[in-house]
Scaffold this active site. Structure first.
Site, PDB file in Angstrom:
ATOM      1  N   THR A  62       0.818  -1.206   0.000  1.00  0.00           N
ATOM      2  CA  THR A  62       0.000   0.000   0.000  1.00  0.00           C
ATOM      3  C   THR A  62       0.856   1.263   0.000  1.00  0.00           C
ATOM      4  OG1 THR A  62      -1.545  -1.273   1.317  1.00  0.00           O
ATOM      5  CG2 THR A  62      -1.911   1.080   1.246  1.00  0.00           C
ATOM      6  N   VAL A  63       1.776   1.366   0.953  1.00  0.00           N
ATOM      7  CA  VAL A  63       2.553   2.610   1.078  1.00  0.00           C
ATOM      8  C   VAL A  63       3.551   2.739  -0.076  1.00  0.00           C
ATOM      9  CG1 VAL A  63       4.106   3.932   2.561  1.00  0.00           C
ATOM     10  CG2 VAL A  63       2.251   2.606   3.580  1.00  0.00           C
ATOM     11  N   GLY A  93       1.475   8.089  10.443  1.00  0.00           N
ATOM     12  CA  GLY A  93       1.333   8.195   8.984  1.00  0.00           C
ATOM     13  C   GLY A  93       1.678   9.554   8.419  1.00  0.00           C
ATOM     14  N   ILE A 102       1.019  12.574   9.415  1.00  0.00           N
ATOM     15  CA  ILE A 102       1.189  13.736  10.295  1.00  0.00           C
ATOM     16  C   ILE A 102       2.678  14.001  10.490  1.00  0.00           C
ATOM     17  CG2 ILE A 102       0.719  14.740  12.567  1.00  0.00           C
ATOM     18  CD1 ILE A 102      -1.581  12.789  12.888  1.00  0.00           C
ATOM     19  N   GLU A 162      -7.529  -5.070  10.903  1.00  0.00           N
ATOM     20  CA  GLU A 162      -7.137  -6.309  10.240  1.00  0.00           C
ATOM     21  C   GLU A 162      -8.012  -7.455  10.734  1.00  0.00           C
ATOM     22  OE1 GLU A 162      -2.997  -6.884  10.067  1.00  0.00           O
ATOM     23  OE2 GLU A 162      -2.611  -4.730  10.126  1.00  0.00           O
ATOM     24  N   LYS A 186       4.888   3.163  18.676  1.00  0.00           N
ATOM     25  CA  LYS A 186       4.891   4.576  18.261  1.00  0.00           C
ATOM     26  C   LYS A 186       5.317   5.494  19.398  1.00  0.00           C
ATOM     27  CE  LYS A 186       1.459   3.728  14.651  1.00  0.00           C
ATOM     28  NZ  LYS A 186       0.019   3.615  14.363  1.00  0.00           N
ATOM     29  N   GLY A 188      -2.842   4.717   5.906  1.00  0.00           N
ATOM     30  CA  GLY A 188      -3.405   4.756   4.550  1.00  0.00           C
ATOM     31  C   GLY A 188      -2.333   5.022   3.513  1.00  0.00           C
TER      32      GLY A 188
HETATM   33  N1  HSE Z   1      -3.002  -0.048  12.187  1.00  0.00           N
HETATM   34  C1  HSE Z   1      -2.578   1.292  12.431  1.00  0.00           C
HETATM   35  C2  HSE Z   1      -3.783   2.154  12.764  1.00  0.00           C
HETATM   36  C3  HSE Z   1      -1.874   1.923  11.270  1.00  0.00           C
HETATM   37  O1  HSE Z   1      -4.917   1.681  12.775  1.00  0.00           O
HETATM   38  O2  HSE Z   1      -3.575   3.332  13.042  1.00  0.00           O
HETATM   39  C4  HSE Z   1      -0.464   1.471  11.131  1.00  0.00           C
HETATM   40  O3  HSE Z   1       0.308   1.877  12.208  1.00  0.00           O
END
Ligand code: HSE
Length: 443
Positions: free
Chosen positions: A34-35, A147, A149, A203, A218, A316
């Site tokens: 995806t990325v 992501g 930000i 998921e 994170k 995303g």
């Molecule tokens: N699964 C994560 C989320 C994204 O729902 O924010 C990837 O770190």
């Protein structure tokens, strides 16, 4: 203008000779999911960003990318990190161990690295930063946290004059979507999770998100930058959101709060780091309370700047690609100008964090419990709290449950977790207590 895919048919030797005059930066990418696809699309019309090799698991898979020259694809990630022409390796494969080996090899081969891999940076960041410093190459990882930000570079550069006191983040879109739907629609956790899965946020196995593991990686990465402290992500105190009920969300609303999954890191005056991941009640006047659905936000307190908040899409294809592509450009700009790329992003030496045990943390608490419906119950609860030094801010009885028990909610003033646990133990043993429903901390 030629697309990167068309350029990719040039041979390495041709490129070697032409790089300087053609003003190209040669990229090798590992992962075209995806990325990776998003990154490729962003640079489609930028000939100076040249994709020489892209390592994928299955080169025969059909991909939704126009103009992709299949000759660029390789099933061997080592071919990317060992390619003599490649200047920047973009690691988008995920997972910690093979990614670590590949990134180490890339750095040892003098290549700059861009990654969006939070697990890799949380588990092995200090080792990789050290090697990057020795080899005088950069490793950038803006896409690893929240992501699209911008937070890594702003924390390091734009807020670099501050002593950071606190970082509190809504760092997981899946759980924020679930909690938002439970709040706005009154859905149960299971209903909201099913909808998150149907929308492609969650998921099939949602453990990593709903149990808070993703946020541990994170917040560990953010602590490396904000506090220059190394925290083992697996040592972070963690609770997920699976035991939050629609009832808790409704009680919190009546008290003036919303419930969010928070990654929290606070530096104490004594140098101990209070770092944890768990759901929290957020007051309605706190900026994090308005972050809805799959959006993420990071609230930072600095001694000079005061409060700052960063908000946007935390996952995303294109949002995360935006962060990865910006890192590639930051390095490419230096290389194209013949300068050392972005020296301000050399990551400083971090020291192992001195963690504040969770029992010593100070919090306000929300407690929901069910008791027998009989006189003096409130008095017993008040005594249990008072004897432990826990002062109450609000007490709420929500009528009588269909089974004849009373649903009671307590909100405490700020106390140590030890005191709260002592009060809770006494309450648990009281004859009038049926069951403890939920204990949550307040931000
Ligand atoms: N699964 C994560 C989320 C994204 O729902 O924010 C990837 O770190």
């Amino acid at each position: 203008m030629p697309s990167p895919a068309r350029q990719a048919v040039s041979t390495s030797a041709t490129l070697n000779a032409q790089n300087q005059q053609d003003q190209k930066v040669v990229i090798g990418m590992i992962g075209l999911g995806t990325v990776g696809s998003g990154v490729f699309k962003i640079f489609r019309d930028q000939p100076e960003i040249f994709f020489q090799k892209i390592a994928v698991k299955d080169a025969s898979k059909t991909r939704n990318i126009d103009d992709l020259d299949l000759d660029v694809l390789s099933q061997d990630p080592y071919a990317v990190v060992r390619d003599p022409e490649t200047q920047v390796v973009v690691e988008l494969m995920g997972g910690a161990e093979l990614a670590r080996e590949l990134v180490i090899e890339a750095l040892n081969n003098g290549k700059h690295v861009v990654t969006a891999n939070k697990e890799l940076i949380a588990k092995h960041g200090p080792e990789l930063f050290d090697l990057a410093r020795q080899k005088n190459v950069r490793i950038l990882f803006e896409g690893a946290v929240a992501g699209g930000i911008p937070i890594i570079m702003p924390l390091k550069l734009s807020l670099g004059a501050n002593r950071i006191q606190e970082v509190a983040g809504i760092l997981n879109g899946t759980t924020n979507y679930i909690l938002t739907k439970m709040t706005q629609e009154g859905w149960s956790f299971d209903q909201a999770l099913a909808e998150a899965q149907a929308k492609g946020f969650a998921e099939a196995d949602p453990t990593n998100d709903v149990e808070g593991f993703d946020v541990c990686y994170k917040i560990a990465v953010l602590s490396l930058i904000a506090f220059k402290q190394v925290v083992d992500p697996l040592a972070i105190y963690r609770e997920g959101i699976t035991r939050i009920t629609a009832e808790d969300i409704e009680h919190a609303r009546e008290l003036g709060y919303v419930i969010k999954l928070i990654g929290l890191a606070k530096m104490g005056e004594d140098g101990r780091l209070d770092i944890r991941v768990h759901p929290m009640l957020i007051p309605n006047d706190h900026p994090l309370s308005n972050v809805q659905n799959e959006f993420n936000a990071i609230f930072v307190k600095g001694d000079a700047v005061g409060d700052v908040m960063f908000y946007g899409r935390g996952a995303g294809e294109m949002p995360t690609a935006s962060a990865v592509a910006a890192d590639i450009l930051a390095i490419a700009t230096g290389l194209l100008k013949g300068n050392e790329p972005i020296p301000s992003m050399i990551i400083d030496l971090a020291t192992p964090a001195n963690l504040l045990p969770v029992a010593d943390t100070q919090n306000k608490y929300y407690l929901r419990l069910n008791t027998k419906d009989k006189p003096k119950v409130m008095g017993h609860l008040g005594n249990a709290c008072g004897d432990a030094g826990v002062s109450l801010e609000a007490v709420m009885q929500k009528g009588i449950n269909p089974d004849g028990t009373a649903a009671i909610v307590l909100l405490t003033q700020a106390v140590s977790e030890k005191q709260m646990n002592q009060a809770l133990e006494t309450i648990r043993q009281q004859d009038s207590t049926r069951d403890i429903g939920c204990l949550l901390r307040v931000l």
